[in-house]
Write an enzyme that holds these catalytic residues in place. Structure first.
Site, PDB file in Angstrom:
ATOM      1  N   THR A  27       0.848  -1.190   0.000  1.00 33.62           N
ATOM      2  CA  THR A  27       0.000   0.000   0.000  1.00 33.62           C
ATOM      3  C   THR A  27       0.885   1.242   0.000  1.00 33.62           C
ATOM      4  O   THR A  27       2.101   1.162   0.171  1.00 33.62           O
ATOM      5  CB  THR A  27      -0.909   0.051   1.245  1.00 33.62           C
ATOM      6  OG1 THR A  27      -0.086   0.142   2.406  1.00 33.62           O
ATOM      7  CG2 THR A  27      -1.787  -1.176   1.352  1.00 33.62           C
ATOM      8  N   ALA A  60       3.642  -1.065   4.587  1.00 34.41           N
ATOM      9  CA  ALA A  60       3.001   0.175   5.041  1.00 34.41           C
ATOM     10  C   ALA A  60       4.014   1.303   4.893  1.00 34.41           C
ATOM     11  O   ALA A  60       5.080   1.279   5.509  1.00 34.41           O
ATOM     12  CB  ALA A  60       2.555   0.032   6.490  1.00 34.41           C
ATOM     13  N   VAL A  86       7.884  -2.019   6.847  1.00 30.06           N
ATOM     14  CA  VAL A  86       7.918  -0.564   6.698  1.00 30.06           C
ATOM     15  C   VAL A  86       8.473  -0.203   5.319  1.00 30.06           C
ATOM     16  O   VAL A  86       9.585  -0.578   4.958  1.00 30.06           O
ATOM     17  CB  VAL A  86       8.766   0.092   7.801  1.00 30.06           C
ATOM     18  CG1 VAL A  86       8.794   1.608   7.608  1.00 30.06           C
ATOM     19  CG2 VAL A  86       8.220  -0.257   9.178  1.00 30.06           C
ATOM     20  N   LYS A  87       7.671   0.533   4.560  1.00 28.15           N
ATOM     21  CA  LYS A  87       8.032   0.922   3.204  1.00 28.15           C
ATOM     22  C   LYS A  87       8.707   2.286   3.242  1.00 28.15           C
ATOM     23  O   LYS A  87       8.115   3.272   3.688  1.00 28.15           O
ATOM     24  CB  LYS A  87       6.758   0.955   2.357  1.00 28.15           C
ATOM     25  CG  LYS A  87       6.961   0.881   0.869  1.00 28.15           C
ATOM     26  CD  LYS A  87       5.580   0.736   0.215  1.00 28.15           C
ATOM     27  CE  LYS A  87       5.659   0.649  -1.283  1.00 28.15           C
ATOM     28  NZ  LYS A  87       4.292   0.587  -1.860  1.00 28.15           N
ATOM     29  N   VAL A  88       9.951   2.340   2.775  1.00 25.61           N
ATOM     30  CA  VAL A  88      10.796   3.530   2.904  1.00 25.61           C
ATOM     31  C   VAL A  88      11.254   3.991   1.520  1.00 25.61           C
ATOM     32  O   VAL A  88      11.665   3.170   0.701  1.00 25.61           O
ATOM     33  CB  VAL A  88      12.025   3.222   3.787  1.00 25.61           C
ATOM     34  CG1 VAL A  88      12.907   4.450   3.932  1.00 25.61           C
ATOM     35  CG2 VAL A  88      11.596   2.685   5.148  1.00 25.61           C
TER      36      VAL A  88
END
Length: 216
Positions: A27, A60, A86-88
């Site tokens: 997402t 996310a 965790v999307k960075v």
């Protein structure tokens, strides 16, 4: 190759999961906004709802672009559920944050990757996933599938553990080509997944079977 669905729509996530072939979800803030979800509490609750549907990694994305902000946001997201990744973004402070997350037991997905050099930095920092954007690379006049293949080859040669997550997939052929060139994961809209079901000869064959069955 794992299949992730790229959406925040719960109905589509459930439909994909019910097929029995879904491994995770990706997402981003744009997808959340598309579903009318805003505010920290609403977003957290929506991620919880996704985690209740899918037993797999859920990416996310943070919206901060400075190291301290990324870390603060990432810690809150990771606390939602063990399956949260965790999307960075692929920026200098993003790479620094990915290294911090890796050292502290938090899985990451490095997003907005458009070159093999960027992918090498992701792997060096310890990202669980790297997300090259196939469609957007194609839009710029280059070959997105070739980029996925290049990254996969580099990772294999160097022994990097980071998984290649092909993103910005536009059609079913993208999925097939990603499988051919060694992507570990593809993330795409539900329509692209469902398109894999379709072939005119299947439709013709089924119609013939049903026609013959009526004669029995």
């Amino acid at each position: 190759m794992k299949f992730f669905i790229d959406t925040a729509n719960l109905a589509q996530i459930k439909e994909a999961n019910d097929l029995g072939i879904l491994d995770g979800v990706t997402t981003n803030p744009s997808l959340m906004a598309k579903e009318g979800i805003s505010g920290q509490e609403a977003i957290i609750n929506h991620y919880k709802a996704i985690c209740d549907i899918v037993d797999g990694d859920i990416s996310a994305e943070v919206i901060s672009t400075d190291f301290d902000g990324i870390i603060a946001e990432g810690k809150k997201l990771a606390a939602i559920h063990p399956n949260i990744v965790v999307k960075v973004p692929m920026i200098k402070d993003g790479i620094k944050a990915i290294k911090w997350f890796t050292d502290n037991g938090i899985s990451t997905n490095c997003t907005l990757v458009f070159s093999a050099g960027q992918a090498i930095l992701c792997a060096k920092a310890g990202a669980k996933y790297v997300s090259p954007f196939i469609g957007r690379v194609d839009d710029s006049g280059w070959d997105g599938i070739q980029l996925v293949e290049q990254i996969a080859n580099i990772y294999a040669i160097q022994g990097f553990k980071t998984q290649v997550l092909a993103a910005s997939i536009r059609n079913a052929n993208h999925i097939i080509r990603c499988a051919e060139v060694g992507a570990d994961v593809c993330t795409c809209p539900l329509d692209s997944i469902l398109a894999l079901l379709k072939h005119p000869l299947t439709d013709i064959g089924l119609a013939k079977f049903l026609e013959d069955a009526k004669k029995l």
